[in-house]
Design a protein around this motif. Structure first.
Motif, mmCIF file in Angstrom:
data_model
loop_
_atom_site.group_PDB
_atom_site.id
_atom_site.type_symbol
_atom_site.label_atom_id
_atom_site.label_comp_id
_atom_site.label_asym_id
_atom_site.label_seq_id
_atom_site.Cartn_x
_atom_site.Cartn_y
_atom_site.Cartn_z
ATOM 1 N N SER A 201 0.816 -1.214 0.000
ATOM 2 C CA SER A 201 0.000 0.000 0.000
ATOM 3 C C SER A 201 0.851 1.267 0.000
ATOM 4 O O SER A 201 0.746 2.088 0.901
ATOM 5 C CB SER A 201 -0.929 -0.004 1.223
ATOM 6 N N ALA B 226 -5.670 -1.388 1.080
ATOM 7 C CA ALA B 226 -5.760 -1.643 2.506
ATOM 8 C C ALA B 226 -6.442 -2.976 2.800
ATOM 9 O O ALA B 226 -6.008 -3.741 3.653
ATOM 10 C CB ALA B 226 -6.521 -0.510 3.190
ATOM 11 N N ASN C 59 -8.907 5.419 11.295
ATOM 12 C CA ASN C 59 -10.101 4.733 10.804
ATOM 13 C C ASN C 59 -10.105 4.426 9.316
ATOM 14 O O ASN C 59 -11.085 4.642 8.614
ATOM 15 C CB ASN C 59 -11.353 5.546 11.162
ATOM 16 N N ASN C 60 -8.980 3.918 8.831
ATOM 17 C CA ASN C 60 -8.919 3.392 7.473
ATOM 18 C C ASN C 60 -9.382 4.422 6.436
ATOM 19 O O ASN C 60 -10.075 4.099 5.484
ATOM 20 C CB ASN C 60 -9.762 2.119 7.365
ATOM 21 N N GLN D 138 -0.954 6.256 7.390
ATOM 22 C CA GLN D 138 -2.227 5.590 7.108
ATOM 23 C C GLN D 138 -2.507 4.546 8.180
ATOM 24 O O GLN D 138 -1.648 3.731 8.515
ATOM 25 C CB GLN D 138 -2.177 4.925 5.731
ATOM 26 N N ASP D 139 -3.716 4.604 8.735
ATOM 27 C CA ASP D 139 -4.176 3.575 9.666
ATOM 28 C C ASP D 139 -4.831 2.495 8.823
ATOM 29 O O ASP D 139 -5.824 2.743 8.144
ATOM 30 C CB ASP D 139 -5.173 4.194 10.643
ATOM 31 N N MET D 140 -4.268 1.274 8.857
ATOM 32 C CA MET D 140 -4.736 0.227 7.960
ATOM 33 C C MET D 140 -6.058 -0.409 8.363
ATOM 34 O O MET D 140 -6.524 -1.333 7.739
ATOM 35 C CB MET D 140 -3.663 -0.844 7.816
ATOM 36 N N GLY D 141 -6.693 0.092 9.426
ATOM 37 C CA GLY D 141 -8.006 -0.418 9.778
ATOM 38 C C GLY D 141 -8.368 -0.051 11.189
ATOM 39 O O GLY D 141 -7.514 0.242 12.024
ATOM 40 N N SER D 142 -9.647 -0.032 11.475
ATOM 41 C CA SER D 142 -10.112 0.246 12.824
ATOM 42 C C SER D 142 -10.090 -1.042 13.633
ATOM 43 O O SER D 142 -9.791 -2.115 13.131
ATOM 44 C CB SER D 142 -11.525 0.825 12.779
ATOM 45 N N ALA E 90 -7.001 5.533 0.458
ATOM 46 C CA ALA E 90 -6.388 4.259 0.834
ATOM 47 C C ALA E 90 -6.108 3.438 -0.412
ATOM 48 O O ALA E 90 -6.901 3.423 -1.344
ATOM 49 C CB ALA E 90 -7.321 3.493 1.760
ATOM 50 N N LEU F 70 -5.034 -6.110 5.081
ATOM 51 C CA LEU F 70 -5.676 -6.554 6.314
ATOM 52 C C LEU F 70 -5.883 -8.059 6.310
ATOM 53 O O LEU F 70 -5.809 -8.709 7.345
ATOM 54 C CB LEU F 70 -7.022 -5.838 6.490
ATOM 55 N N THR G 43 -4.172 -3.921 13.596
ATOM 56 C CA THR G 43 -3.518 -4.107 12.284
ATOM 57 C C THR G 43 -2.190 -3.347 12.281
ATOM 58 O O THR G 43 -1.332 -3.615 13.094
ATOM 59 C CB THR G 43 -4.435 -3.657 11.129
#
Length: 216
Positions: free
Chosen positions: A63, A203, A138-139, A110-114, A200, A207, A167
């Motif tokens: 990513s 992502a 939060n993705n 980047q946050d890859m997921g909540s 994103a 995940l 994640t």
């Protein structure tokens, strides 16, 4: 059809040449990035020193924001709650700076997921916090962080610290440049600011590839 006068074509060609020269001069005059391997294009952490719990830290092409790669950080003790586990991990790099010079920094996170658990992303310069992101993004894709800091001595230790219990954080395009300004009576560097939300990329695929928990 009527033809354009030769004089107009000459003027247009001159204008194009002038614009190309100005663009080239602007690029040539841009301050160099002091960060080695800021985009992780080597495919690893060359130029950086890894710190803390690095069990879930790696560089991959899953990513990237730009180029081929980005760095991922997923230090956690929630998935492997063993004695002595370090809940945070990250990278650092010593930059050649000048005392009192004002430097601009920029990076994309980047946050890859909540998910449940702790989220922490922090940028430090010589132990002073420039940016702290204590909750997940939060993705929502890459978010740009930027600001300024004052160089200390003949070098400045730049470090990132992360934890993510579900994640990963993805980091890309880290840059530090000399603004050409120095600290003066009316010159105070701006704090780090959340400026731009990107898109994103890949992502969901990343995940699904969450590595199995391992002892820290």
């Amino acid at each position: 059809y009527p033809t354009e006068p030769a004089a107009s074509r000459v003027e247009f060609a001159r204008l194009v040449a002038k614009m190309a020269f100005l663009l080239g001069a602007a690029s040539a005059g841009a301050a160099p990035n002091l960060v080695a391997n800021g985009g992780f294009e080597t495919g690893n952490f060359t130029g950086w020193t890894q710190n803390g719990n690095v069990a879930y830290d790696f560089v991959a092409a899953d990513s990237p924001r730009t180029g081929a790669n980005s760095a991922f950080f997923g230090a956690s003790c929630a998935q492997a709650p063993v004695q002595g586990c370090q809940p945070t991990g990250g990278i650092s790099q010593s930059l050649a700076t000048q005392d009192g010079h004002i430097y601009a920094f920029e990076f994309y996170l980047q946050d890859m997921g909540s998910g449940s658990g702790t989220y922490l992303a922090q940028l430090l310069a010589d132990g002073v916090s420039l940016v702290t992101q204590n909750v997940g993004l939060n993705n929502q894709g890459y978010v740009r962080f930027a600001g300024e800091f004052v160089g200390t001595g003949d070098d400045t230790l730049l470090s990132f610290l992360f934890t993510h219990d579900s994640t990963w954080w993805s980091l890309d395009d880290v840059a530090v440049t000399d603004t050409g300004r120095t600290v003066g009576p009316n010159q105070t560097p701006e704090p780090g600011t959340l400026l731009l939300v990107g898109m994103a990329l890949g992502a969901a695929g990343l995940l699904r590839r969450r590595r199995p928990a391992r002892p820290c």
